[in-house]
Design a protein around this motif. Structure first.
Motif, short mmCIF file in Angstrom:
data_model
loop_
_atom_site.label_atom_id
_atom_site.label_comp_id
_atom_site.label_asym_id
_atom_site.label_seq_id
_atom_site.Cartn_x
_atom_site.Cartn_y
_atom_site.Cartn_z
N ASN A 1 2.77 -4.47 -5.25
CA ASN A 1 3.22 -3.08 -5.24
C ASN A 1 3.15 -2.54 -3.81
N GLN A 2 4.30 -2.17 -3.24
CA GLN A 2 4.33 -1.73 -1.85
C GLN A 2 3.56 -0.43 -1.63
N VAL A 3 3.57 0.46 -2.61
CA VAL A 3 2.85 1.74 -2.46
C VAL A 3 1.34 1.48 -2.39
N ILE A 4 0.85 0.60 -3.27
CA ILE A 4 -0.57 0.26 -3.23
C ILE A 4 -0.92 -0.43 -1.91
N ALA A 5 -0.04 -1.31 -1.45
CA ALA A 5 -0.27 -1.98 -0.16
C ALA A 5 -0.35 -0.96 0.97
N PHE A 6 0.50 0.05 0.92
CA PHE A 6 0.49 1.11 1.95
C PHE A 6 -0.83 1.88 1.92
N ILE A 7 -1.25 2.30 0.71
CA ILE A 7 -2.48 3.08 0.58
C ILE A 7 -3.70 2.28 1.03
N LEU A 8 -3.76 1.01 0.62
CA LEU A 8 -4.89 0.16 1.02
C LEU A 8 -4.93 0.00 2.54
N ALA A 9 -3.76 -0.21 3.15
CA ALA A 9 -3.72 -0.41 4.60
C ALA A 9 -4.16 0.86 5.34
N VAL A 10 -3.70 2.02 4.89
CA VAL A 10 -4.11 3.28 5.52
C VAL A 10 -5.63 3.45 5.42
N PHE A 11 -6.17 3.16 4.24
CA PHE A 11 -7.62 3.30 4.04
C PHE A 11 -8.40 2.36 4.95
N PHE A 12 -8.00 1.09 4.99
CA PHE A 12 -8.72 0.11 5.83
C PHE A 12 -8.60 0.46 7.32
N CYS A 13 -7.41 0.92 7.73
CA CYS A 13 -7.23 1.31 9.14
C CYS A 13 -8.14 2.48 9.50
N PHE A 14 -8.18 3.47 8.61
CA PHE A 14 -9.04 4.65 8.86
C PHE A 14 -10.51 4.23 8.90
N LEU A 15 -10.91 3.39 7.95
CA LEU A 15 -12.31 2.97 7.87
C LEU A 15 -12.74 2.26 9.14
N LEU A 16 -11.89 1.34 9.63
CA LEU A 16 -12.26 0.58 10.82
C LEU A 16 -12.13 1.40 12.10
N PHE A 17 -11.16 2.32 12.14
CA PHE A 17 -10.95 3.06 13.39
C PHE A 17 -11.99 4.15 13.59
N SER A 18 -12.10 5.06 12.64
CA SER A 18 -13.02 6.18 12.85
C SER A 18 -14.09 6.30 11.77
N GLY A 19 -13.90 5.60 10.63
CA GLY A 19 -14.89 5.69 9.56
C GLY A 19 -16.25 5.19 9.98
N LEU A 20 -16.29 4.04 10.66
CA LEU A 20 -17.57 3.47 11.08
C LEU A 20 -18.24 4.34 12.14
N SER A 21 -17.43 4.92 13.04
CA SER A 21 -18.00 5.82 14.05
C SER A 21 -18.61 7.05 13.40
N SER A 22 -17.94 7.56 12.37
CA SER A 22 -18.48 8.73 11.65
C SER A 22 -19.77 8.37 10.94
N LEU A 23 -19.81 7.18 10.33
CA LEU A 23 -21.03 6.74 9.67
C LEU A 23 -22.18 6.60 10.67
N ALA A 24 -21.84 6.08 11.86
CA ALA A 24 -22.88 5.87 12.88
C ALA A 24 -23.48 7.18 13.36
#
Length: 242
Positions: free
Chosen positions: A162-185
């Motif tokens: 499902n392309q929509v699910i692939a899009f949502i998962l990719a946005v979530f993973f990108c956000f988590l790795l880019f700024s999510g970990l910094s926010s957690l830190a």
């Protein structure tokens, strides 16, 4: 792999996806750099490209998943995945062909922004009074960031049909790795581990490169994340043999 790469690039260029992504990226960054008062360099009076390099990752966070969501999801849904897997090409070559084609579209989107650099260069007082080394480092960081986001998008597309699910998962993973970990830190619960957690995030290394510091540790980090995503994608594709 080369034939697959060419096929994927032609597929993008023969569809509206590449043109829409490039147009949206240039329009969005152009408005942010030159029109919107809160971020316009004409308002704050410094000849630099901070606005482009600070906001582009968040624009990429949505545009790159839009490019990559069809990579494997569309093949699975159309039933062409099995045919593709029977071709004389390894899984890793298949992944790399799709990854490099999508990454190339991202780099294409960045090339016209060199006009922004020329404009800022002319606006400097005196002319040319800009931090060119920092801008070069920021461009390299943005290209590597595009590569990491592309590898994440390819991984997300391999998980589902499902392309929509692939899009949502990719946005979530990108956000988590880019700024999510910094926010957690930044939370006061990790003690001395705060610095280690922030180093695991992309933002820490992207900011370092935006200062014009091309450190081998930052390059290794970006390449390591890409390799990890490629290996995870290979693992998912290889699960059909289990």
């Amino acid at each position: 792999m080369w034939q697959l790469f060419v096929k994927e690039v032609n597929s993008y260029l023969n569809s509206l996806i590449a043109y829409i992504v490039i147009a949206v990226f240039l329009t969005g960054t152009g408005l942010l750099m030159w029109v919107f008062p809160e971020t316009s360099i004409l308002q704050y009076g410094y000849a630099d490209m901070y606005t482009l390099f600070s906001l582009s990752p968040y624009v990429f966070m949505f545009l790159i998943p839009a490019i990559t969501m069809r990579s494997f999801a569309e093949e699975k849904k159309a039933g062409t995945m099995e045919l593709l897997l029977t071709q004389p090409i390894s899984d890793i070559q298949l992944i790399m062909g799709k990854l490099f084609a999508s990454w190339l579209i991202v780099v294409f989107a960045l090339i016209p922004t060199l006009i922004y650099y020329f404009s800022v260069y002319q606006l400097g007082s005196p002319v040319g009074n800009v931090d060119s080394a920092g801008i070069v480092g920021s461009y390299i960081g943005l290209i590597l960031l595009g590569g990491v986001f592309t590898s994440i998008g390819i991984l997300a597309s391999s998980i589902t049909e499902n392309q929509v699910i692939a899009f949502i998962l990719a946005v979530f993973f990108c956000f988590l790795l880019f700024s999510g970990l910094s926010s957690l830190a930044s939370l006061d619960i990790w003690g001395e581990a705060n610095f280690v957690i922030s180093q695991l995030g992309i933002l820490y290394h992207y900011d370092a490169m935006s200062r014009g510091l091309i450190d081998s540790r930052n390059l290794i980090y970006f390449l390591s994340v890409m390799i990890l995503m490629i290996l995870l994608t290979q693992l998912i594709l290889g699960s059909r043999k289990w």
